[in-house]
Write a protein that holds these residues in place. Sequence first.
Motif, PDB file in Angstrom:
ATOM      1  N   THR A   1       0.847  -1.196   0.000  1.00 31.91           N
ATOM      2  CA  THR A   1       0.000   0.000   0.000  1.00 31.91           C
ATOM      3  C   THR A   1       0.877   1.238   0.000  1.00 31.91           C
ATOM      4  O   THR A   1       1.866   1.323   0.721  1.00 31.91           O
ATOM      5  CB  THR A   1      -0.914  -0.007   1.235  1.00 31.91           C
ATOM      6  OG1 THR A   1      -1.645  -1.234   1.242  1.00 31.91           O
ATOM      7  CG2 THR A   1      -1.886   1.145   1.195  1.00 31.91           C
ATOM      8  N   ASP A   2       0.488   2.205  -0.819  1.00 28.11           N
ATOM      9  CA  ASP A   2       1.291   3.401  -1.051  1.00 28.11           C
ATOM     10  C   ASP A   2       0.507   4.626  -0.591  1.00 28.11           C
ATOM     11  O   ASP A   2      -0.643   4.806  -0.995  1.00 28.11           O
ATOM     12  CB  ASP A   2       1.605   3.481  -2.543  1.00 28.11           C
ATOM     13  CG  ASP A   2       2.491   4.635  -2.908  1.00 28.11           C
ATOM     14  OD1 ASP A   2       3.180   5.158  -2.020  1.00 28.11           O
ATOM     15  OD2 ASP A   2       2.489   5.007  -4.096  1.00 28.11           O
ATOM     16  N   PRO A   3       1.096   5.489   0.240  1.00 28.37           N
ATOM     17  CA  PRO A   3       0.378   6.687   0.693  1.00 28.37           C
ATOM     18  C   PRO A   3      -0.034   7.616  -0.451  1.00 28.37           C
ATOM     19  O   PRO A   3      -1.088   8.257  -0.376  1.00 28.37           O
ATOM     20  CB  PRO A   3       1.376   7.392   1.616  1.00 28.37           C
ATOM     21  CG  PRO A   3       2.364   6.359   1.990  1.00 28.37           C
ATOM     22  CD  PRO A   3       2.392   5.360   0.888  1.00 28.37           C
ATOM     23  N   ALA A   4       0.744   7.677  -1.512  1.00 24.07           N
ATOM     24  CA  ALA A   4       0.399   8.546  -2.642  1.00 24.07           C
ATOM     25  C   ALA A   4      -0.900   8.081  -3.299  1.00 24.07           C
ATOM     26  O   ALA A   4      -1.775   8.885  -3.625  1.00 24.07           O
ATOM     27  CB  ALA A   4       1.534   8.572  -3.658  1.00 24.07           C
TER      28      ALA A   4
ATOM     29  N   ALA B   1      -6.766   8.573  -3.996  1.00 22.68           N
ATOM     30  CA  ALA B   1      -8.090   7.949  -3.956  1.00 22.68           C
ATOM     31  C   ALA B   1      -9.029   8.700  -3.031  1.00 22.68           C
ATOM     32  O   ALA B   1     -10.210   8.906  -3.352  1.00 22.68           O
ATOM     33  CB  ALA B   1      -7.962   6.492  -3.524  1.00 22.68           C
ATOM     34  N   VAL B   2      -8.514   9.127  -1.888  1.00 23.53           N
ATOM     35  CA  VAL B   2      -9.349   9.894  -0.958  1.00 23.53           C
ATOM     36  C   VAL B   2      -9.744  11.228  -1.581  1.00 23.53           C
ATOM     37  O   VAL B   2     -10.904  11.654  -1.473  1.00 23.53           O
ATOM     38  CB  VAL B   2      -8.613  10.099   0.388  1.00 23.53           C
ATOM     39  CG1 VAL B   2      -9.327  11.114   1.258  1.00 23.53           C
ATOM     40  CG2 VAL B   2      -8.469   8.766   1.105  1.00 23.53           C
ATOM     41  N   LEU B   3      -8.811  11.891  -2.237  1.00 23.79           N
ATOM     42  CA  LEU B   3      -9.133  13.154  -2.898  1.00 23.79           C
ATOM     43  C   LEU B   3     -10.173  12.945  -3.990  1.00 23.79           C
ATOM     44  O   LEU B   3     -11.130  13.730  -4.104  1.00 23.79           O
ATOM     45  CB  LEU B   3      -7.878  13.798  -3.499  1.00 23.79           C
ATOM     46  CG  LEU B   3      -8.136  15.106  -4.246  1.00 23.79           C
ATOM     47  CD1 LEU B   3      -8.571  16.199  -3.274  1.00 23.79           C
ATOM     48  CD2 LEU B   3      -6.929  15.527  -5.035  1.00 23.79           C
ATOM     49  N   ALA B   4     -10.036  11.892  -4.776  1.00 17.26           N
ATOM     50  CA  ALA B   4     -11.022  11.600  -5.818  1.00 17.26           C
ATOM     51  C   ALA B   4     -12.388  11.334  -5.205  1.00 17.26           C
ATOM     52  O   ALA B   4     -13.415  11.777  -5.734  1.00 17.26           O
ATOM     53  CB  ALA B   4     -10.568  10.403  -6.648  1.00 17.26           C
ATOM     54  N   LEU B   5     -12.421  10.624  -4.090  1.00 17.20           N
ATOM     55  CA  LEU B   5     -13.681  10.349  -3.411  1.00 17.20           C
ATOM     56  C   LEU B   5     -14.335  11.639  -2.919  1.00 17.20           C
ATOM     57  O   LEU B   5     -15.546  11.843  -3.106  1.00 17.20           O
ATOM     58  CB  LEU B   5     -13.441   9.396  -2.239  1.00 17.20           C
ATOM     59  CG  LEU B   5     -14.655   8.940  -1.468  1.00 17.20           C
ATOM     60  CD1 LEU B   5     -15.533   8.068  -2.352  1.00 17.20           C
ATOM     61  CD2 LEU B   5     -14.235   8.197  -0.225  1.00 17.20           C
ATOM     62  N   VAL B   6     -13.554  12.519  -2.329  1.00 12.38           N
ATOM     63  CA  VAL B   6     -14.096  13.784  -1.820  1.00 12.38           C
ATOM     64  C   VAL B   6     -14.593  14.653  -2.972  1.00 12.38           C
ATOM     65  O   VAL B   6     -15.691  15.221  -2.905  1.00 12.38           O
ATOM     66  CB  VAL B   6     -13.032  14.522  -0.975  1.00 12.38           C
ATOM     67  CG1 VAL B   6     -13.464  15.945  -0.657  1.00 12.38           C
ATOM     68  CG2 VAL B   6     -12.750  13.742   0.296  1.00 12.38           C
ATOM     69  N   VAL B   7     -13.791  14.777  -4.032  1.00 13.52           N
ATOM     70  CA  VAL B   7     -14.212  15.595  -5.182  1.00 13.52           C
ATOM     71  C   VAL B   7     -15.478  15.017  -5.809  1.00 13.52           C
ATOM     72  O   VAL B   7     -16.408  15.754  -6.152  1.00 13.52           O
ATOM     73  CB  VAL B   7     -13.069  15.701  -6.219  1.00 13.52           C
ATOM     74  CG1 VAL B   7     -13.562  16.312  -7.516  1.00 13.52           C
ATOM     75  CG2 VAL B   7     -11.925  16.522  -5.648  1.00 13.52           C
ATOM     76  N   GLY B   8     -15.552  13.715  -5.947  1.00 11.70           N
ATOM     77  CA  GLY B   8     -16.745  13.096  -6.508  1.00 11.70           C
ATOM     78  C   GLY B   8     -17.964  13.304  -5.642  1.00 11.70           C
ATOM     79  O   GLY B   8     -19.069  13.534  -6.145  1.00 11.70           O
ATOM     80  N   TYR B   9     -17.784  13.239  -4.331  1.00 11.87           N
ATOM     81  CA  TYR B   9     -18.908  13.445  -3.418  1.00 11.87           C
ATOM     82  C   TYR B   9     -19.387  14.891  -3.423  1.00 11.87           C
ATOM     83  O   TYR B   9     -20.585  15.156  -3.445  1.00 11.87           O
ATOM     84  CB  TYR B   9     -18.503  13.030  -1.997  1.00 11.87           C
ATOM     85  CG  TYR B   9     -19.625  13.145  -1.009  1.00 11.87           C
ATOM     86  CD1 TYR B   9     -20.636  12.201  -0.977  1.00 11.87           C
ATOM     87  CD2 TYR B   9     -19.674  14.203  -0.110  1.00 11.87           C
ATOM     88  CE1 TYR B   9     -21.672  12.312  -0.077  1.00 11.87           C
ATOM     89  CE2 TYR B   9     -20.702  14.323   0.796  1.00 11.87           C
ATOM     90  CZ  TYR B   9     -21.711  13.380   0.810  1.00 11.87           C
ATOM     91  OH  TYR B   9     -22.732  13.497   1.696  1.00 11.87           O
ATOM     92  N   VAL B  10     -18.446  15.817  -3.424  1.00 13.39           N
ATOM     93  CA  VAL B  10     -18.807  17.238  -3.364  1.00 13.39           C
ATOM     94  C   VAL B  10     -19.397  17.707  -4.691  1.00 13.39           C
ATOM     95  O   VAL B  10     -20.447  18.363  -4.720  1.00 13.39           O
ATOM     96  CB  VAL B  10     -17.591  18.095  -2.976  1.00 13.39           C
ATOM     97  CG1 VAL B  10     -17.870  19.578  -3.141  1.00 13.39           C
ATOM     98  CG2 VAL B  10     -17.168  17.793  -1.546  1.00 13.39           C
TER      99      VAL B  10
ATOM    100  N   GLY C   1      -4.601  13.661 -11.246  1.00 12.44           N
ATOM    101  CA  GLY C   1      -3.709  14.807 -11.074  1.00 12.44           C
ATOM    102  C   GLY C   1      -2.956  14.750  -9.758  1.00 12.44           C
ATOM    103  O   GLY C   1      -1.740  15.006  -9.708  1.00 12.44           O
ATOM    104  N   ALA C   2      -3.670  14.402  -8.684  1.00  6.60           N
ATOM    105  CA  ALA C   2      -3.020  14.314  -7.374  1.00  6.60           C
ATOM    106  C   ALA C   2      -1.972  13.207  -7.353  1.00  6.60           C
ATOM    107  O   ALA C   2      -0.869  13.394  -6.828  1.00  6.60           O
ATOM    108  CB  ALA C   2      -4.067  14.063  -6.294  1.00  6.60           C
ATOM    109  N   LEU C   3      -2.291  12.059  -7.940  1.00  7.64           N
ATOM    110  CA  LEU C   3      -1.329  10.955  -7.950  1.00  7.64           C
ATOM    111  C   LEU C   3      -0.077  11.319  -8.730  1.00  7.64           C
ATOM    112  O   LEU C   3       1.046  11.132  -8.257  1.00  7.64           O
ATOM    113  CB  LEU C   3      -1.965   9.693  -8.543  1.00  7.64           C
ATOM    114  CG  LEU C   3      -1.031   8.488  -8.651  1.00  7.64           C
ATOM    115  CD1 LEU C   3      -0.561   8.048  -7.276  1.00  7.64           C
ATOM    116  CD2 LEU C   3      -1.708   7.359  -9.386  1.00  7.64           C
ATOM    117  N   TYR C   4      -0.259  11.867  -9.920  1.00  6.64           N
ATOM    118  CA  TYR C   4       0.906  12.221 -10.728  1.00  6.64           C
ATOM    119  C   TYR C   4       1.722  13.333 -10.081  1.00  6.64           C
ATOM    120  O   TYR C   4       2.950  13.306 -10.136  1.00  6.64           O
ATOM    121  CB  TYR C   4       0.479  12.610 -12.143  1.00  6.64           C
ATOM    122  CG  TYR C   4      -0.007  11.442 -12.946  1.00  6.64           C
ATOM    123  CD1 TYR C   4       0.658  10.222 -12.934  1.00  6.64           C
ATOM    124  CD2 TYR C   4      -1.151  11.541 -13.728  1.00  6.64           C
ATOM    125  CE1 TYR C   4       0.210   9.146 -13.655  1.00  6.64           C
ATOM    126  CE2 TYR C   4      -1.610  10.463 -14.462  1.00  6.64           C
ATOM    127  CZ  TYR C   4      -0.922   9.274 -14.419  1.00  6.64           C
ATOM    128  OH  TYR C   4      -1.384   8.212 -15.142  1.00  6.64           O
TER     129      TYR C   4
END
Length: 109
Positions: free
Chosen positions: A69-72, A77-86, A99-102
């Motif tokens: 498991t990689d923190p990046a 994934a957490v950022l994508a989840l938050v953006v998708g939810y909002v 974008g965040a991963l890269y």
Amino acid sequence: MTMASWHIWLIIITLGVGTFLIRFSFLGLLGNRALPPWVLRHLRYTAVAVLPAIATPLVLWPAATEGQTDPARLGAAVLALVVGYVLKNAIWAIAAGMGALYLVLYLGG
């Protein structure tokens, strides 16, 4: 252990026929009929369930880090989840996660 070529062809043909029958059961047999509302309600969530099912193993056990498991990837994934939810927009969620991963991989080396 090697398999005879007819074994491989038998497997390919069996999987092809099975796939055809699964698709035909919905498209051929039910294609001209109206589905009950409860079926339509459940089918709406199929596309929403497919993307997380594809992405989750790539986040938790990525091949790039030999299954660790990689923190990046978790952060993206957490950022994508938050953006998708909002924003309630899958395209923006995917773009934000990518974008965040890269960005984190580029800055982290």
